[in-house]
Design an enzyme around this catalytic site. Structure first.
Site, mmCIF file in Angstrom:
data_model
loop_
_atom_site.group_PDB
_atom_site.id
_atom_site.type_symbol
_atom_site.label_atom_id
_atom_site.label_comp_id
_atom_site.label_asym_id
_atom_site.label_seq_id
_atom_site.Cartn_x
_atom_site.Cartn_y
_atom_site.Cartn_z
ATOM 1 N N GLY A 32 0.860 -1.182 0.000
ATOM 2 C CA GLY A 32 0.000 0.000 0.000
ATOM 3 C C GLY A 32 0.897 1.232 0.000
ATOM 4 N N ARG A 33 0.394 2.301 0.554
ATOM 5 C CA ARG A 33 1.182 3.552 0.540
ATOM 6 C C ARG A 33 2.535 3.381 1.220
ATOM 7 N NH1 ARG A 33 -3.607 5.072 2.493
ATOM 8 N NH2 ARG A 33 -4.973 6.324 1.190
ATOM 9 N N ILE A 34 2.517 2.815 2.450
ATOM 10 C CA ILE A 34 3.756 2.756 3.227
ATOM 11 C C ILE A 34 4.696 1.689 2.663
ATOM 12 C CG2 ILE A 34 4.764 2.386 5.524
ATOM 13 C CD1 ILE A 34 2.106 3.537 6.695
ATOM 14 N N ARG B 80 -2.217 -8.047 -2.690
ATOM 15 C CA ARG B 80 -3.388 -8.522 -3.444
ATOM 16 C C ARG B 80 -3.365 -8.026 -4.889
ATOM 17 N NH1 ARG B 80 -7.741 -8.652 1.016
ATOM 18 N NH2 ARG B 80 -7.252 -6.469 1.180
ATOM 19 N N THR C 206 6.785 -2.405 11.294
ATOM 20 C CA THR C 206 6.347 -1.053 11.661
ATOM 21 C C THR C 206 4.838 -0.935 11.467
ATOM 22 O OG1 THR C 206 6.810 -0.334 9.393
ATOM 23 C CG2 THR C 206 8.514 0.120 11.041
ATOM 24 N N ARG D 30 1.620 -3.446 12.561
ATOM 25 C CA ARG D 30 0.874 -3.721 13.786
ATOM 26 C C ARG D 30 1.475 -4.960 14.447
ATOM 27 N NH1 ARG D 30 -0.578 0.718 13.794
ATOM 28 N NH2 ARG D 30 -2.704 1.571 13.829
ATOM 29 N N GLU E 217 1.172 -4.457 22.950
ATOM 30 C CA GLU E 217 1.599 -3.095 23.207
ATOM 31 C C GLU E 217 0.841 -2.455 24.370
ATOM 32 O OE1 GLU E 217 2.345 -1.618 19.193
ATOM 33 O OE2 GLU E 217 1.821 0.340 19.990
ATOM 34 N N HIS F 79 6.907 2.457 19.089
ATOM 35 C CA HIS F 79 5.848 2.876 18.150
ATOM 36 C C HIS F 79 6.005 4.345 17.723
ATOM 37 C CE1 HIS F 79 1.569 1.625 16.749
ATOM 38 N NE2 HIS F 79 2.105 2.507 15.902
ATOM 39 N N GLY G 152 6.554 5.317 14.437
ATOM 40 C CA GLY G 152 6.443 5.440 12.977
ATOM 41 C C GLY G 152 6.048 6.820 12.489
#
Ligand code: DGY
Length: 321
Positions: A158-160, A180, A238, A240, A269, A287, A289
């Site tokens: 995806g974007r990241i 996908r 980075t 979940r 977490e 966490h 990011g």
């Protein structure tokens, strides 16, 4: 005119609060850096029109019902939204939004901070210096992974994931990915190859996780997947924490069945899985990011814009429900 109350569950950069106040919203804030307890949250939500939540708040039917009919929107201060029961929102005609885009670069940069730290064993070197144990340069000390020519595997594009893959061009890495759909950007700009999940596990020298947490992706990296990886692999998370079965990961690292892990997110977490922090072969961050000044300011503005749109009766810019 009715004034709306909007509850924010944590201290955030003021850009969003200023925007809400400038639009006659009564901002109610848990003015603290720690999460409110569930009871504190339940006690404070009745009558709110908007709820700005962090990834650590569970937004479920009970919380929505405690807020009551006044609640129009839950604006998550995060791009991930596995903390929100979207069906429960939809069933109550409550909109939900997130903060996509503005944290892509910050998170991709941090994934690279972990890749470089793990590949070049930066924390181990830092500890050596701080403990006064360094006795001088020697050819066999803290040898790491040369990135040029190595293979970066991306689980999720995806974007990241895409931003992480595009940064690999500068380091001369080969990029493979499992997603996908095809990522034209990764294939055209990074020469990336889309592969099946098992090939991703087997071929990656660095494997970086970039899928959302869903029932299908929970524990997607467990004991069975860890044995399919190279013993030299570096695993980066980075995204979940619950994507990885951390007990299995600790075993694999202890037994040197995989080389290293660089983690910014954790299965339980903020608690740590026993044994993880005892290992030298892990780089651990809390966490961080999206934690740049600019990104957090933009996230703050974005949640406010989403809230204001819904309170005006408009479509929010970043709907997820
Ligand atoms: C997110 O946005 O989902 C991150 O985990 C926190 O910024």
């Amino acid at each position: 005119m009715t004034r709306h109350r909007v509850l924010i569950t944590r201290r955030v950069p003021p850009s969003g609060l200023d925007l809400l106040q400038a639009n006659d919203v009564d901002v109610d804030i848990f003015d603290q850096d720690n999460p409110p307890t569930r009871d504190e949250l339940l006690a404070r939500v009745p009558g709110v029109a908007g709820l700005i939540t962090m990834l650590s708040e569970r937004v479920d039917a009970d919380l929505l019902d405690a807020a009551g009919k006044s609640l129009k929107i839950v604006a998550n201060f995060a791009v991930g939204y596995d903390n929100i029961d979207l069906d429960a929102c939809r069933a109550r005609n409550i909109r939900a939004t997130n903060t996509p885009g503005v944290l892509t670069d910050a998170t991709a940069d941090l994934a690279w901070a972990l890749i470089l730290s793990a590949a070049r064993r930066v924390p181990e070197g830092d500890r050596l210096m701080r403990t006064g144990k360094w006795t001088g340069w020697t050819p066999m000390q803290l040898l790491g992974l040369q990135l040029r020519g190595a293979t970066l595997g991306l689980f999720g594009a995806g974007r990241i994931g895409t931003a992480v893959g595009l940064r690999a061009v500068g380091f001369g890495m080969n990029v493979i990915y499992t997603n996908r759909s095809r990522s034209a950007a990764l294939e055209e700009q990074a020469g990336a190859r889309r592969v099946e999940f098992d090939e991703l596990l087997a071929e990656s020298d660095v494997l970086s996780l970039h899928v959302p947490l869903t029932p299908e992706t929970r524990h997607r990296i467990g004991a069975a997947e860890l044995v399919k990886m190279k013993p030299t692999v570096i695993l980066i998370n980075t995204a979940r924490g619950p994507l990885v079965d951390e007990a299995a990961l600790v075993d694999a690292l202890r037994e040197r069945r995989i080389a290293m892990a660089g983690f910014d997110v954790y299965e339980h977490e903020p608690r740590m899985t026993p044994g993880l922090a005892d290992l030298d072969s892990v780089v651990l961050l809390p966490h961080l990011g999206s934690a740049t000044v600019l990104t957090r300011l933009q996230m703050s503005t974005m949640v406010a814009e989403n809230v204001l749109a819904v309170l005006r009766g408009d479509e929010p810019p970043n709907p997820i429900a």
